[in-house]
Design a protein around this motif. Structure first.
Motif, PDB file in Angstrom:
ATOM      1  N   THR A  46       0.855  -1.188   0.000  1.00  0.00           N
ATOM      2  CA  THR A  46       0.000   0.000   0.000  1.00  0.00           C
ATOM      3  C   THR A  46       0.893   1.241   0.000  1.00  0.00           C
ATOM      4  O   THR A  46       2.057   1.183   0.408  1.00  0.00           O
ATOM      5  CB  THR A  46      -0.901   0.048   1.250  1.00  0.00           C
ATOM      6  N   PHE A  72      -4.225  -2.421   6.025  1.00  0.00           N
ATOM      7  CA  PHE A  72      -5.073  -3.303   5.219  1.00  0.00           C
ATOM      8  C   PHE A  72      -6.514  -2.831   5.164  1.00  0.00           C
ATOM      9  O   PHE A  72      -7.404  -3.567   4.756  1.00  0.00           O
ATOM     10  CB  PHE A  72      -4.989  -4.742   5.756  1.00  0.00           C
ATOM     11  N   HIS A 128      -9.993  -8.458   4.093  1.00  0.00           N
ATOM     12  CA  HIS A 128      -8.638  -8.967   4.283  1.00  0.00           C
ATOM     13  C   HIS A 128      -8.531  -9.422   5.738  1.00  0.00           C
ATOM     14  O   HIS A 128      -9.063  -8.758   6.633  1.00  0.00           O
ATOM     15  CB  HIS A 128      -7.604  -7.867   3.986  1.00  0.00           C
ATOM     16  N   ALA A 131      -7.675  -6.673   8.046  1.00  0.00           N
ATOM     17  CA  ALA A 131      -8.461  -5.433   8.003  1.00  0.00           C
ATOM     18  C   ALA A 131      -8.894  -5.067   9.421  1.00  0.00           C
ATOM     19  O   ALA A 131      -9.215  -5.925  10.235  1.00  0.00           O
ATOM     20  CB  ALA A 131      -9.690  -5.607   7.114  1.00  0.00           C
TER      21      ALA A 131
END
Length: 151
Positions: A46, A72, A128, A131
């Motif tokens: 990311t 995430f 995810h 997450a």
């Protein structure tokens, strides 16, 4: 000669460990001594993870804490589905915490985590697995290279 530092186009070989807020390890390259190789900007990390690496050089180690939205992502309630038990193979007993693969109409496969089993309803989370988690990104840069200029 100065050491190469990571810039937005660098090729980086590094060891990393992702830790959760409780200190448990979610993922590490050190377990099998297989460092990760990436090209900055290739989408494998990311933007927030890449931002942490900028300016680091070979031999340098750092730890960065990333909030869920920078790591995430936040958990999206729209990605949590209730699925009838009849949609699962008869020989499969879904268990809470298990990760299963589900086939999409286009043939792609998508992993989902079984969050709850209640009678005929199975709660499947397609977020995810990390997450919503605050992550500590512990990095050891091994090499930094600049890609060859294309002519």
């Amino acid at each position: 000669m100065s050491k190469a530092v990571i810039d937005p186009h660098s090729e980086v070989v590094m060891h990393f460990t992702l830790k959760l807020a409780d200190g448990s390890v979610a993922e590490t390259t050190k377990l099998n001594q297989q460092p990760a190789k990436l090209v900055m900007g290739d989408g494998s990390l990311t933007p927030a993870f890449e931002q942490c690496l900028l300016g680091m050089s070979a031999g340098e180690q750092k730890a960065f804490e990333l909030k869920p939205e920078d790591a995430f992502g936040l958990s999206n309630p729209d990605l949590i589905h209730h699925v009838e038990r009849s949609k699962f193979p008869a020989d499969l007993a879904p268990e809470e915490g298990a990760i299963m693969t589900f086939s999409q109409p286009n043939g792609a496969e998508l992993p989902g985590i079984i969050r709850a089993v209640a009678g005929e309803s199975i709660t499947v989370d397609f977020n995810h697995p990390l997450a919503g988690q605050t992550i500590t990104f512990d990095v050891e840069v091994i090499t930094v290279a600049q890609p060859e200029a294309k002519s």
